[in-house]
Each structure stands twice: as structure tokens, then as C-alpha cells.
Design an enzyme around this catalytic site. Structure first.
Site, PDB file in Angstrom:
ATOM      1  N   CYS A 135      10.220  27.295  49.465  1.00  0.00           N
ATOM      2  CA  CYS A 135      11.487  26.839  48.909  1.00  0.00           C
ATOM      3  C   CYS A 135      11.412  25.411  48.404  1.00  0.00           C
ATOM      4  CB  CYS A 135      12.561  26.874  49.988  1.00  0.00           C
ATOM      5  SG  CYS A 135      12.742  28.473  50.759  1.00  0.00           S
TER       6      CYS A 135
ATOM      7  N   GLY B  31      10.102  28.598  44.277  1.00  0.00           N
ATOM      8  CA  GLY B  31      10.900  29.763  44.656  1.00  0.00           C
ATOM      9  C   GLY B  31      11.664  30.294  43.472  1.00  0.00           C
TER      10      GLY B  31
ATOM     11  N   ASN C 297      13.829  23.762  53.702  1.00  0.00           N
ATOM     12  CA  ASN C 297      12.485  24.205  53.314  1.00  0.00           C
ATOM     13  C   ASN C 297      11.623  24.154  54.565  1.00  0.00           C
ATOM     14  OD1 ASN C 297       9.736  22.728  51.438  1.00  0.00           O
ATOM     15  ND2 ASN C 297      10.025  24.833  52.053  1.00  0.00           N
ATOM     16  N   GLY C 298      11.050  25.295  54.918  1.00  0.00           N
ATOM     17  CA  GLY C 298      10.213  25.344  56.121  1.00  0.00           C
ATOM     18  C   GLY C 298      10.503  26.589  56.911  1.00  0.00           C
TER      19      GLY C 298
ATOM     20  N   TYR D 104      -2.137  24.798  46.433  1.00  0.00           N
ATOM     21  CA  TYR D 104      -1.435  25.769  45.583  1.00  0.00           C
ATOM     22  C   TYR D 104       0.027  25.437  45.294  1.00  0.00           C
ATOM     23  CZ  TYR D 104       1.378  29.918  44.646  1.00  0.00           C
ATOM     24  OH  TYR D 104       2.297  30.786  44.128  1.00  0.00           O
TER      25      TYR D 104
HETATM   26  P1  AMP Z   1      -3.973  37.772  46.242  1.00  0.00           P
HETATM   27  O1  AMP Z   1      -3.898  38.625  45.049  1.00  0.00           O
HETATM   28  O2  AMP Z   1      -3.106  38.319  47.370  1.00  0.00           O
HETATM   29  O3  AMP Z   1      -5.347  37.472  46.715  1.00  0.00           O
HETATM   30  O4  AMP Z   1      -3.294  36.400  45.874  1.00  0.00           O
HETATM   31  C1  AMP Z   1      -4.031  35.354  45.304  1.00  0.00           C
HETATM   32  C2  AMP Z   1      -3.234  34.689  44.239  1.00  0.00           C
HETATM   33  O5  AMP Z   1      -1.961  34.331  44.744  1.00  0.00           O
HETATM   34  C3  AMP Z   1      -3.903  33.431  43.738  1.00  0.00           C
HETATM   35  O6  AMP Z   1      -3.916  33.493  42.325  1.00  0.00           O
HETATM   36  C4  AMP Z   1      -3.035  32.291  44.223  1.00  0.00           C
HETATM   37  O7  AMP Z   1      -2.844  31.306  43.223  1.00  0.00           O
HETATM   38  C5  AMP Z   1      -1.709  32.953  44.543  1.00  0.00           C
HETATM   39  N1  AMP Z   1      -1.116  32.486  45.789  1.00  0.00           N
HETATM   40  C6  AMP Z   1      -1.674  31.872  46.842  1.00  0.00           C
HETATM   41  N2  AMP Z   1      -0.772  31.623  47.802  1.00  0.00           N
HETATM   42  C7  AMP Z   1       0.402  32.104  47.367  1.00  0.00           C
HETATM   43  C8  AMP Z   1       1.724  32.138  47.886  1.00  0.00           C
HETATM   44  N3  AMP Z   1       1.993  31.608  49.083  1.00  0.00           N
HETATM   45  N4  AMP Z   1       2.706  32.697  47.128  1.00  0.00           N
HETATM   46  C9  AMP Z   1       2.433  33.234  45.926  1.00  0.00           C
HETATM   47  N5  AMP Z   1       1.212  33.223  45.365  1.00  0.00           N
HETATM   48  C10 AMP Z   1       0.198  32.668  46.067  1.00  0.00           C
END
Ligand code: AMP
Length: 466
Positions: free
Chosen positions: A11, A37, A111-112, A256
Site C-alpha cells: 500500500c 497498490g 501501510n504494513g 522491487y
Molecule cells: P512470479 O511470476 O510469481 O515469479 O513473480 C515474479 C515477478 O513478480 C517479477 O517480475 C517481479 O518483478 C514481480 N514481483 C515481485 N514481488 C512482487 C510483489 N510483491 N507484488 C507483485 N509483483 C511482484
């Protein structure tokens, strides 16, 4: 950077105090923090006599228009953007959480993640509390409403002493605003000065400094871990150190979460990501014709990798920025199509080439697998995947929406097995040491998603009321 839909929450929060267009400033701030978000957005404003709240599902620009903003009167406004699970996107779970109670009106944005949320909630339920939402933030409303203190300030202090975990919180009532950050400072929260049209000083508190840049606010400092800031008319913000600060900032903000142009925990995110790419090139070199990023998350690290290795950088994957959520049934075919809707490789650039593709993280492995396939289909001769963070082996309990441990590919498989699963010719991750070297070892970080080293043990209690 692919968004995953079936996760919990990440968030952004903002609070604007003493500004004649407070809700407009909150709107623009939320717009700049939309990456934190996309599920729901909301703003509560206060005109000194009454509070006004608008919140709904959707992007900030879908929830608000000029007419709606014009009804959010007053010179105080707090706002929130939310990312929630697909099944949990009830409008009741949007923030601000607003309540009338014996001292008047109040609103909270958070947020948290409270790590003792279920215990506190169950205790409140046992004492007769009726909950309207699934959000841990609602615990605070009840704790504040039940406190026997006569001022909101003292009730907030009572309330936050009963919650544990990660919280960057902003509260407002009809004429005051409060900001609190947990003692570990897991999530960011910064304070800025925003001058209103009469030339008076107003203040802004936001998750990320990119909000300050958009609304023309000046960064003053971060809210300190364990600090409470009190905003009252005609006074400079007053600081109270509620808890001994024991900083453990979330390192995933750098990997990220945050926008690259933000200064988070005192450091520019873009520069750190580039450094991570440089370190990755040193730790995990490979012979290839070009370095390409997975846009947008992988771009700074890919630039760093290319600079360090001397291998040319190419933006060979295009990203369509207008892809929202698709409501078509998620069959495997549609899932594949969704990645293609968002990311599209240029066969003219990569055809017959050996490519190093850089992303910021692998969670379940779905995105990487689809990207490798896409690049191969587009004619790449070899695809070497490099990740600018360590393997994500553990879930986060402090506000980042990682899925349960058994869904994290790196919790079950080693690197060669993951390389095999994603069908890459090779796979390399940045080491945890390399990550810490890249971001600097002058601050303490929470690295629990990479090493399972939990600073606050998550609660074990299960309830059925969710
Ligand atoms: P996955 O397909 O599940 O391995 O997700 C990896 C992708 O999700 C990468 O391209 C990351 O940039 C992105 N990513 C990593 N952490 C998050 C997160 N908390 N929420 C949404 N996307 C994420």
C-alpha cells in the site's frame, strides 16, 4: 515487473495538513504512488467541522474526478492506495478506515501488516466488538474507541502500544493529523513541507518521496522508527519518540517495491538498483551478445549489469502500460496471453542472439518461465536469466505480499532446478552479501524474505472468522 493478483497487500499512504487544496494534493500524491497498490483508493478530508470520505475499487484516476475531489473539502486530507487479494477486494476493505466514536470522527490509513492482528482481533471479538472488514487496521479503530483517554492523541498511543509488526500509519480527526512509524521502520514514511497558495507552511507525510516531487513539496526528513508526529493548526509538527528505535528497514523496497526516483531510507532507489546490477555482473558473469531488462522493474539493474560487463544494453522487450486487470476467466491460455499483452519481445533485435535477461525477483517462477519462452519463440539463441536479488525463500509478514512458503519456487528447489523449470540456459541470482554490499551496510535491514530471519515472530493462532 509483473503484478501478481492473488496476493495480500502492499500500500501507499499520504497525509496533507494545512493546505487549502489538501484533497487534491492527496490525490496527486496517491497517483504518483499508484505502483504500491492498484486495487482500491480512498481519501478522507476534514474541514474542521466534518469529515468526508470517498473510497472505491480501482485506480486513483478511476476512483476520483474533479467533482468528487471538490466534495472532499478542508485543509486536512489522508489517502491510501491498496493492493489486495482477488477474492478479498470488497469495498469495505478499501481505506481510509473511517469511524464515528465518542470523541467525534476519525480516519486511519495504514501501510504494513500487524503481526499480532489475529490475537488482538480475537480478544476484541471476545469482548463484543463487531468487525466490518478483513483488515488488520480495523483493530486500531476498536482499540482507540475503547480506550478511556480523553484525547485522540493519548488513545492512539494506547492503541499502537497494543499492536506489533510493520506500520506506517496516518490518522486524522476534524482538526489534527498524526503519523506513526513502527519501531523497526519496516516500511518507509517521509515528512515534507508543502506551501499553500497563501504562502503558509503546510505539511505532507507520504510513503515515498516521489509524491513530494509531483506536488512540489520539499523533503524535510523521514519519520523516525518509533516516532509519532502531531500536526496541529498554527504549530510546527511535534515529535514524540514512542518506542526505542530498532531499525530493520525492508530491503525489498529497494529490490522491487519503491519507485526508482524515490529516496527511501535516505537513499535513491535507482542508484541502488543499478549497483545491484553491477554486483550481479561481477558475481554471475556469462558470455552473451546483449543485456535486456524485464521492464520496468529490471531496467536499472540491467543498465548496471551492462555497464559492468561491457555487454550492450537493449530495450528488447516492450511493455504495454495500459494493461489493467483482465476479468476473463484465468485459464492457462489466458494467463499466457496476459503476459503477452503486457510484455512483447522484438525478434528483430534478439533473433539469433545470446541474451542476458534481467528481472528484479522470482517469486513463483511463472513470469520468468513465460519470459524465457517468449524470448525463445522470438528467436533468441540462448537465454540467460539473471535476478538482481537473492532467491525469495520465505514469505513476508511485514507488509509485502509474498505468497505462502510452498508457493515460492526457491523454497523448494535449488538454482539448477529453477533454471530447468523456467527453461533458461542458465540462471544466476544476486547473493545476499552482494545485495547488502550494493545497498550499503550502514543501515540495518530486514532480509527475512531471503533468509527467513524474522525479527518479529508471526503469530501462530488461526481463527475462522475471516
Ligand atoms: P512470479 O511470476 O510469481 O515469479 O513473480 C515474479 C515477478 O513478480 C517479477 O517480475 C517481479 O518483478 C514481480 N514481483 C515481485 N514481488 C512482487 C510483489 N510483491 N507484488 C507483485 N509483483 C511482484
Amino acid at each position: 515487473m509483473e503484478n501478481r493478483e492473488d496476493l495480500n497487500e502492499k500500500c501507499a499512504v499520504v497525509g496533507v495538513f494545512n493546505h487549502s487544496s489538501a484533497s487534491k494534493m492527496a490525490f496527486f500524491s496517491l497517483f504518483s504512488m499508484q505502483h504500491r497498490g492498484q486495487e482500491a483508493a480512498g481519501i478522507s478530508s476534514s474541514d474542521g467541522r466534518k469529515m468526508h470520505t470517498i473510497k472505491d475499487r480501482g485506480l486513483v484516476t478511476q476512483v476520483f474526478d474533479d467533482q468528487k475531489i471538490s466534495t472532499l473539502n478542508g485543509d486536512i486530507a489522508i489517502g491510501h492506495t491498496r493492493y489486495s487479494t482477488a477474492g478479498d477486494d470488497s469495498i469495505l476493505d478499501a481505506q481510509p478506515v473511517y469511524a464515528r466514536y465518542d470523541l467525534g470522527e476519525m480516519a486511519i490509513v495504514h501501510n504494513g501488516n500487524f503481526t499480532n492482528a489475529q490475537t488482538v482481533r480475537q480478544t476484541l471479538i471476545n469482548r463484543g466488538a463487531i468487525f466490518q472488514t478483513h483488515m488488520d487496521t480495523e483493530n486500531l479503530i476498536h482499540l482507540i474507541a475503547k480506550s478511556d483517554k480523553n484525547e485522540l492523541l493519548d488513545r492512539i498511543i494506547d492503541g499502537v502500544k497494543k499492536v506489533e509488526g510493520a506500520y506506517s500509519l496516518i490518522f486524522s480527526n476534524r482538526d489534527q493529523m498524526f503519523a506513526v512509524r513502527d519501531p523497526h521502520g519496516f516500511r518507509p514514511l517521509s515528512l515534507g513541507r508543502i506551501t499553500n497558495s497563501e504562502g503558509e507552511d503546510g505539511y505532507i507525510v507520504a510513503s515515498e518521496t516521489c509524491a513530494f516531487d509531483l506536488v512540489g513539496a520539499k523533503f524535510i526528513r523521514d519519520v523516525k522508527p518509533g516516532e509519532l508526529l502531531i500536526f496541529e493548526k498554527g504549530k510546527a509538527p511535534k515529535s514524540m519518540q514512542l518506542f526505542e528505535p530498532t531499525p530493520n528497514h525492508c530491503i525489498f523496497e529497494y529490490v522491487y517495491f519503491s519507485r526508482p526516483d524515490s529516496t527511501v531510507f535516505g537513499k535513491n532507489v535507482y542508484k541502488l538498483r543499478k549497483e545491484m546490477g553491477r554486483t550481479l555482473a561481477k558475481e554471475s558473469p556469462v558470455e552473451a551478445d546483449m543485456v535486456i531488462p524485464v521492464p520496468d522493474g529490471g531496467v536499472p539493474a540491467a543498465l548496471g549489469y551492462a555497464e559492468e560487463s561491457g555487454i550492450p544494453f537493449n530495450m528488447a522487450i516492450m511493455r504495454n502500460h495500459y494493461v489493467g486487470r483482465t476479468f476473463i476467466e484465468p485459464t492457462q491460455e489466458i494467463r499466457d496471453l496476459k503476459v503477452k499483452m503486457k510484455l512483447s519481445p522484438m525478434s528483430e533485435v534478439i533473433g539469433g542472439k545470446r541474451v542476458i535477461v534481467i528481472d528484479d525477483s522470482i517469486v513463483r517462477g511463472t513470469t520468468s518461465r513465460q519470459i524465457v519462452r517468449m524470448l525463445k519463440e522470438a528467436g533468441a539463441k540462448e537465454v540467460h536469466m539473471r535476478i538482481s536479488s537473492p532467491p525469495t525463500t520465505h514469505p513476508c509478514y511485514y507488509g509485502v505480499d509474498t505468497p505462502e512458503q510452498d508457493k515460492l519456487i526457491a523454497s523448494k528447489y535449488d538454482i539448477p532446478q529453477i533454471a530447468n523449470y523456467i527453461e533458461a540456459d542458465s540462471l544466476g541470482y544476486l547473493s545476499l552479501d552482494g545485495l547488502l554490499d550494493s545497498v550499503g551496510r550502514d543501515l540495518n535491514y530486514c532480509t527475512s524474505c531471503f533468509d527467513g530471519d524474522y525479527i518479529i515472530e508471526p503469530e501462530k493462532i488461526e481463527t475462522t472468522e475471516n
